[in-house]
Design a protein around this motif. Structure first.
Motif, mmCIF file in Angstrom:
data_model
loop_
_atom_site.group_PDB
_atom_site.id
_atom_site.type_symbol
_atom_site.label_atom_id
_atom_site.label_comp_id
_atom_site.label_asym_id
_atom_site.label_seq_id
_atom_site.Cartn_x
_atom_site.Cartn_y
_atom_site.Cartn_z
ATOM 1 N N THR A 388 0.791 -1.336 0.023
ATOM 2 C CA THR A 388 -0.045 0.174 0.100
ATOM 3 C C THR A 388 0.808 1.251 -0.160
ATOM 4 N N ARG A 389 1.822 1.147 0.798
ATOM 5 C CA ARG A 389 2.884 2.465 0.764
ATOM 6 C C ARG A 389 3.486 2.641 -0.523
ATOM 7 N N ARG A 390 3.714 1.544 -1.280
ATOM 8 C CA ARG A 390 4.396 1.796 -2.445
ATOM 9 C C ARG A 390 3.430 2.216 -3.630
ATOM 10 N N MET A 391 2.234 2.095 -3.307
ATOM 11 C CA MET A 391 1.180 2.481 -4.416
ATOM 12 C C MET A 391 0.801 3.947 -4.034
ATOM 13 N N VAL A 392 0.675 4.488 -2.611
ATOM 14 C CA VAL A 392 0.523 5.593 -2.357
ATOM 15 C C VAL A 392 1.537 6.579 -2.984
ATOM 16 N N LEU A 393 2.849 5.908 -2.857
ATOM 17 C CA LEU A 393 3.961 6.717 -3.388
ATOM 18 C C LEU A 393 3.743 6.917 -4.851
ATOM 19 N N LYS A 394 3.646 6.115 -5.379
ATOM 20 C CA LYS A 394 3.576 6.011 -6.896
ATOM 21 C C LYS A 394 2.713 6.971 -7.375
ATOM 22 N N GLU A 398 2.941 10.232 -9.456
ATOM 23 C CA GLU A 398 2.513 10.099 -10.949
ATOM 24 C C GLU A 398 1.789 11.714 -11.006
ATOM 25 N N LYS A 399 1.270 12.101 -9.709
ATOM 26 C CA LYS A 399 0.341 13.298 -9.694
ATOM 27 C C LYS A 399 1.664 14.499 -10.178
#
Lengths: 413, 257
Positions: A388-394, A398-399
């Motif tokens: 989840t941490r990785r997905m949030v970071l990604k 991306e933003k």
């Protein structure tokens, strides 16, 4: 104190209510019977979990302690004791000796006691019903009988189990490993044989017509359709109390001493831990739990049969503890509820015992530390947290317009 | 009263089959001192330790501890009197954390039993938090603070040794029996251990040490007992032992030197 410790207990209570609501709403009330019985069997398993998982002492004779509780309770609440109540001690001895088929020795004892005390034997008046321990009932032929009230029988049954556990435990717990397993196995076989051979315990027929156990107010332990939900809760609460007690013991000085004995008995001794005392203590406690389960289950089922005393039952309890993770109370509870329920519903068919033996073999081979363990859970939690941490970071990156081509670079960041 | 005798062996004997492992050993340990037992392999040092701590019964002879006869007592009873020990091969409770190991060491300093624990009576909670606090302090004393929540089986060998030592000290014993605490440690760890043993002695704990590391023994011991083939070969101050011809002969061989 640490509130988080009680989290599993709260989850248990929540699940208890949730399951009841789901079952009642879906109109599948027949499930209650098996769940209630599973609750009682789980009490046996928890005791064994303390003994095996924490203190590291195996017992292949716990069906024996279960049977002692159940059979004593059934016998005391269904046998006709009216002759004993109205008789003198002399006749009591006569009755006892008739039960065990021996003769004459009983005649000597009251006389001798009387002679020593200098009083005639006839002064030993009837036992009477001093504490209101007896209640009238009817036997299978409609004859009036006078038996122990379930509450009085409860005390006698549990005390019997405790007494026998002390007697057996003292010599047997000096043994280790295979020898302890064999000795307890022998104990289980002895109990089974005694039950099979004693008229008082119904021999191969078992004991039926066990009356309901009235607790307070309208609460009563029985197998009637009307009381199914109530009994579900009664069993659930009894199990809950046993769980809390076990949890407290595990997290205390006593629990530490037990685990120390499990870890290294000599080292535990060198720290001033009296290993024998603690081993006996936990043995008696687990026997008590087994007997408690037996006492209540016999009222719920209304009868008891010899299959409950079989060695295979002991093996079943051991395999549930092993599969549940030995020293994880909640894992063992989950495993016990699941397996007992499935077994009682008859999903295993005639292969019931084979299935439990198979579970034992498979657990020992592939999951020697059991199926439910905190460590496994921690791995899953860690993995999901990282993911989840990785997905949030990604998403954040991306933003900002930064796009990573592959996973590796993502890791480096 | 610093030279009061705390532990005394009186004519101890032990046979293992045909082997006379400990032969008529007499010695005493003075309060507040560090006494070392040395000797070649198989000299009966560990057997002597086991006799003193009650792990195995002696064939004959007596052990007096604080003026009390303890040779017929069980190990746990002897421990409760104030004798702690460590083992040649560490015997930690492998599945318990370091803190739990130490807290188990405080068993005799606490008293919650089955019923009190099951009901979690308020005083057991106080006792428990007190025990935890004291154990943490002890771990700090042994500079083991960083390993406090580590499971014992995951520890490095040197750390295990220290934890075992700390666990023995958790009893707040009057005497501490250390069985080859430096075995398998490197020079730095051994040096650290020597300092630690002296610090433990400064707490007022008498120390009886079995050790092969001669430099360490000579450095820290107040008195040395030399065993050979189960019997006492020599006893005295470190510098006396170093010069003793019998001791040199046993350690270096029969040839003149």
């Amino acid at each position: 104190m640490n509130i988080r410790q009680y989290l599993p207990a709260a989850v248990f209570l929540g699940a208890l209510v949730a399951v009841q609501l789901v079952i009642s709403l879906t109109g599948a009330a027949f499930y209650f019977t098996q769940i209630t019985m599973s609750f009682y069997y789980t009490i046996v398993v928890i005791g064994l979990c303390l003994l095996m998982g924490y203190a590291g002492q195996i017992s292949l004779g716990h069906a024996g302690f279960f049977s002692i509780g159940a059979y004593m309770q059934a016998m005391l609440t269904t046998h006709d004791f009216s002759s004993i109540i109205h008789s003198s001690w002399d006749e009591v001895f006569k009755n006892v000796s008739q039960i065990f088929g021996t003769v004459e020795w009983y005649e000597l004892i009251p006389e001798k006691i009387g002679a020593i005390l200098g009083i005639p034997v006839k002064l030993f008046v009837g036992l009477g019903d001093i504490f209101g321990m007896f209640v009238p009932g009817t036997d299978g032929f409609g004859n009036g009988i006078l038996s122990y009230a379930p509450s009085a029988a409860l005390f006698i049954s549990l005390l019997t189990a405790i007494g026998i556990a002390c007697l057996i435990g003292l010599p047997v717990l000096r043994l280790k490993g295979h020898y302890l397993a064999m000795a307890t196995l022998g104990f289980g076989i002895i109990i089974s044989t005694i039950v099979f051979g004693t008229k008082l315990f119904g021999e191969a027929d078992g004991i039926s017509r066990v009356p309901a156990f009235h607790l307070v107010g309208p609460l009563s332990i029985n197998g009637g359709m009307a009381d199914r939900t109530v009994n579900y809760y009664i069993a659930g609460i009894i199990l809950f109390i046993v769980l809390i007690v076990s949890m407290h013991i595990v997290a205390s000085r006593v629990g530490r001493a037990l685990r120390a004995i499990h870890g290294n008995e000599q080292a535990a001794g060198s720290l001033g831990i009296n290993a024998m005392r603690y081993k006996l203590g936990v043995f008696v406690l687990s026997a008590l739990f087994a007997a408690i389960a037996g006492v209540f289950l016999v009222h719920y089922n209304g009868s008891i049969g010899t299959s409950e005393t079989s060695v295979l039952k002991s093996v079943r309890y051991v395999s549930i503890v092993a599969a549940g993770g030995m020293d994880s109370i909640w894992g063992v509870v989950a495993m016990s509820m699941g397996l007992n329920f499935v077994s009682l519903r008859g999903y295993f068919g005639s292969f019931d015992e084979i299935f439990f033996a198979l579970i034992l073999v498979v657990t020992m081979l592939f999951l020697p530390r059991g199926l439910f363990r905190k460590e496994y859970l921690e791995v899953v939690i860690k993995k999901t947290r990282r993911l989840t941490r990785r997905m949030v970071l990604k998403r954040k990156l991306e933003k900002k317009g930064i796009v990573f081509a592959n996973k590796k670079k993502d890791d480096e960041k | 009263m610093s030279d009061a005798v705390i532990l005394e062996a009186q004519g101890l004997n032990k046979h293992f089959g045909g082997l006379h492992a400990v032969r008529d050993v007499w010695f005493s340990v003075q309060k507040g001192k560090i006494k070392s037992i040395i000797g070649p392999n198989g000299a009966g040092k560990t057997t002597l330790f086991n006799l003193l701590s009650g792990a195995i019964p002696a064939d004959s002879g007596r052990v007096m501890f604080k003026g009390e006869l303890i040779s017929s007592k069980k190990p746990y009873a002897i421990a409760a009197l104030g004798m702690a020990r460590t083992y040649q091969t560490t015997r930690l409770f492998e599945h318990m954390t370091v803190l739990e190991n130490i807290m188990a060491g405080r068993h005799i300093k606490t008293k919650a039993g089955f019923i009190a624990s099951a009901l979690r009576l308020p005083w057991t909670l106080r006792e428990e938090s007190d025990c935890k606090k004291k154990s943490r302090e002890l771990l700090t004393f042994f500079s083991l603070g960083e390993f406090i929540d580590e499971t014992a089986q995951n520890l490095a060998f040197g750390i295990k040794r220290k934890v075992e030592c700390a666990r023995a000290c958790a009893l707040e014993p009057d005497i501490l029996l250390l069985d080859e605490p430096a075995a398998g440690l490197n020079i730095y760890e051994t040096k650290e251990l020597s300092q630690l043993i002296c610090r433990i002695r400064d707490l007022g704990i008498t120390i009886l040490l079995v050790e092969h590391d001669m430099s360490m023994v000579m450095d820290i011991s107040d008195e040395i007992l030399v065993l050979n083939e189960g019997a006492v070969l020599a006893e005295g101050l470190p510098r006396e032992i170093q010069k003793n011809p019998d001791v040199i002969r046993v350690y270096l061989g029969e040839d003149e030197c």
